[in-house]
Design an enzyme around this catalytic site. Sequence first.
Site: not given
Ligand SMILES: C[S@@+](CC[C@H](N)C(=O)[O-])C[C@H]1O[C@@H](n2cnc3c(N)ncnc32)[C@H](O)[C@@H]1O
Length: 280
Positions: A42, A144, A164
């Site tokens: 994520h 993810g 995350d």
């Molecule tokens: C908490 S943020 C990530 C922050 C990043 N890991 C950081 O530390 O900078 C979560 C992200 O996951 C994305 N997201 C939500 N569901 C997802 C999925 N099933 N697979 C991949 N990305 C996803 C959201 O759009 C968001 O950008």
Amino acid sequence: MLAYRHAFHAGNHADVLKHTVLTLVLRYMNQKDKPYRLVDTHAGAGGYSLEGRYAQKKGEFEQGIARLWDRDDLPEAVADYVSLVRAFNSDGPLKQYPGSPAFAQMLLREKDQLRLFELHNTDHRILETYLGKERGVQVMNSDGFEGLKGQVPPSSRRGVVLMDPSYEGHGDYGKVVASLRDALTRFAEGVYMVWYPQVSKVEAAQLPRRLEALAPKGWLHARLTVQVPDSQGFGLAGSGVFILNPPYTLHDELLNVLPYLVDVLGQYDDAEYLLEQRAS
Ligand SMILES: C[S@@+](CC[C@H](N)C(=O)[O-])C[C@H]1O[C@@H](n2cnc3c(N)ncnc32)[C@H](O)[C@@H]1O
């Protein structure tokens, strides 16, 4: 439709905890010559402007990275983390905040591999533009949790997974557990790091114990509580990271880091940390 945008939260207390621990884990991985793969399930947009309207709307970074920026008493691991944020702000003042892909980009070596999943189309586009053409990096606009299956084990059999999610709905808690259970059957020796929010939801409270049950070879759990939830019990009181197969050095390193973060990031008298582990 995904509503969550990490730009609102970039550099907040939860990012400080998560990215300090991620930096420690990757520094540990770099001690061995053998290449490894980092899978960020994520990934977000990769980097964020702290001057933009998203970050300014809530100003969450003011209670996070901004509180550390000018300190001259940082413990070594926190100083290392802040130095990476400084490197991301080469002009000097704190204007931008690196997301997990940017930390990875600064820490991984040429021979290592970075696999980034981001489902939100806009954030994926930003991430693809930023890192998509870099050597060793692949950026995927897909789920993810599902994509992890195809990424483990890496051919070098050294790997780290950062999970995350945004925990927008209740479903993410169960998906974290299910996808890790599956990944462990494929790659039992991987290092798996899960971030979770400290919110008034039974799923959030139960997650550490559910993860513990998945980890026959040892785990570490670090939590930082910095503020009181609002009167209805909502709001982000703090956050935790749970690591399966953690570096053996991590516990002692965090023993210095967490009390310091409580002092500097705590927003009320009862701010506290938790650090527990079961060694393999
Ligand atoms: C908490 S943020 C990530 C922050 C990043 N890991 C950081 O530390 O900078 C979560 C992200 O996951 C994305 N997201 C939500 N569901 C997802 C999925 N099933 N697979 C991949 N990305 C996803 C959201 O759009 C968001 O950008």
